[in-house]
Design an enzyme around this catalytic site. Structure first.
Site, PDB file in Angstrom:
ATOM      1  N   GLU A 120      -3.538   7.482  -3.979  1.00 31.56           N
ATOM      2  CA  GLU A 120      -3.427   6.220  -3.245  1.00 31.56           C
ATOM      3  C   GLU A 120      -3.394   5.056  -4.232  1.00 31.56           C
ATOM      4  OE1 GLU A 120      -5.953   5.170   0.443  1.00 31.56           O
ATOM      5  OE2 GLU A 120      -6.948   4.106  -1.185  1.00 31.56           O
ATOM      6  N   TYR A 170       0.863  -1.187   0.000  1.00 32.73           N
ATOM      7  CA  TYR A 170       0.000   0.000   0.000  1.00 32.73           C
ATOM      8  C   TYR A 170       0.896   1.232   0.000  1.00 32.73           C
ATOM      9  CZ  TYR A 170      -2.959   3.797   1.627  1.00 32.73           C
ATOM     10  OH  TYR A 170      -3.614   4.997   1.733  1.00 32.73           O
TER      11      TYR A 170
END
Length: 375
Positions: free
Chosen positions: A185, A101
């Site tokens: 993101e 991530y």
């Protein structure tokens, strides 16, 4: 403005971030044709501006074009957290070795940017942070310095990402700064079995205040959702994932109301600020949008009268009730300028689904209670 995944993917590709080949389809036959062009075996992904698509059944692997058509038919029209799926992205599958991530966001309180990285990609980062906070690295980024090659290497090392990911982190930072984004993101950012660093997903939020200098226009290609409907009516509305609709006058008051509703054990379904005016048209439009969310079980109207008097707000609510069919309980809290007169107007109207409460805490508790009863 939140971008759809396919828009974020296209943006990443322009900046040199590796992404899978993909096409957007608005119908099942179009999804089949896209799968044929992409080699047959594909991933079909719902295009909605919310998370939790996989858990909701909005992301599925299709073995061949026929399966892609069937899968798209199942996903198109789905409701995912109040968002209707109007398009799917048909993407080439990737052989994944490891998942990570990465994200950049704006830390307004400290006047800086924040890089977030974790070796536990593919999961909701909030869940990872709650379960294993040490697994999520948070690295401050000086806005004047930015993410240099050295800073990108620092972020990668802190998050447990391979050193090869630093170049991608640098490119994602360029996306954030050149596109005036508030959030960039990637979850997951993966290492493929061939060793490539590929962004399998993308979430980008752009700063609307910078639209005037943005050379590329991002259209809402997902169809008429509640946020699009609200924008067309000039309403400041944000769709959330709860069951208590919230309407207030003033962003600060609405934000406080969201917190109080959450403190009562319920989840706010939206943020809707009607601003300084509460005409019958504004109230009717606001109620129409909030009640259009199938997940809403009760609505809380929280108004503090200042320049706009509470009796004018009450008149707007009464007139709105004549144009909008109220199907959910409506809790109203009026305080401030002409509050007594406003309450009297609502009492005289005596609508069976309208509940008046004098305090914000009490009104939030009542709206939460009514939502629980309707569950």
């Amino acid at each position: 403005m939140d971008l759809f995944e396919h828009q974020a993917r296209e943006l990443f590709e322009r900046y040199g971030v590796l992404v899978p080949r993909a096409e957007v389809a608005g119908s099942a036959p179009a999804a089949r044709a896209a799968a044929e062009r992409l080699g047959g075996r594909v991933v079909v992904k719902a295009q909605v501006k919310t998370g939790g698509r996989g858990k909701a059944g909005g992301v599925k692997l299709a073995a061949d074009p026929a399966a892609a058509e069937l899968t798209a038919r199942q996903i198109l029209g789905m409701d995912i957290k109040g968002h209707t799926v109007h398009q799917v992205m048909v993407a080439e599958p990737v052989e994944v070795e490891r998942e990570f991530y990465v994200g950049y966001t704006l830390d307004r309180a400290r006047g800086r940017f924040l890089a977030i990285a974790s070796a536990e990609g593919g999961m909701e980062i909030e869940e990872v942070a709650a379960r294993r906070p040490e697994a999520v690295a948070r690295i401050a980024v000086d806005p004047e310095e930015g993410v240099t090659e050295a800073k990108a290497a620092e972020i990668a090392a802190a998050g447990g990402l391979p050193a090869e990911a630093a170049a991608t982190l640098h490119r994602l930072w360029t996306v954030l700064t050149e596109q005036d984004a508030l959030l960039v993101e990637v979850n997951p950012l993966v290492v493929t079995r061939g060793g490539a660093i590929v962004a399998l997903d993308g979430k980008v939020t752009l700063d609307d205040n910078a639209d005037f200098r943005r050379t590329y226009a991002y259209e809402d290609t997902g169809g008429a959702g509640l946020e699009a409907e609200a924008a067309a009516k000039g309403l400041n509305y944000v769709k959330l994932d709860g069951e208590v609709g919230v309407i207030g006058n003033g962003a600060g008051l609405v934000m406080s109301t969201l917190d109080v509703v959450a403190g009562c054990g319920a989840r706010p379904a939206d943020f809707l600020d009607i601003g300084g005016g509460a005409s019958a048209e504004v109230m009717a439009d606001g109620l129409s949008v909030v009640l259009g969310d199938p997940h809403v079980r009760s609505v809380l109207v929280n108004v503090f009268g200042g320049i706009t008097a509470c009796d004018a707000v009450a008149e707007g609510i009464v007139r709105a009730l004549d144009t909008v069919t109220l199907t959910k309980p409506l809790v109203v809290r009026l305080d401030g300028n002409s509050a007594a007169r406003g309450r009297a107007i609502l009492t005289e109207r005596a609508h069976p689904l309208v509940h008046q409460v004098d305090t914000m805490d009490g009104a939030a508790a009542r709206a939460a209670e009514l939502a629980a009863v309707a569950a």
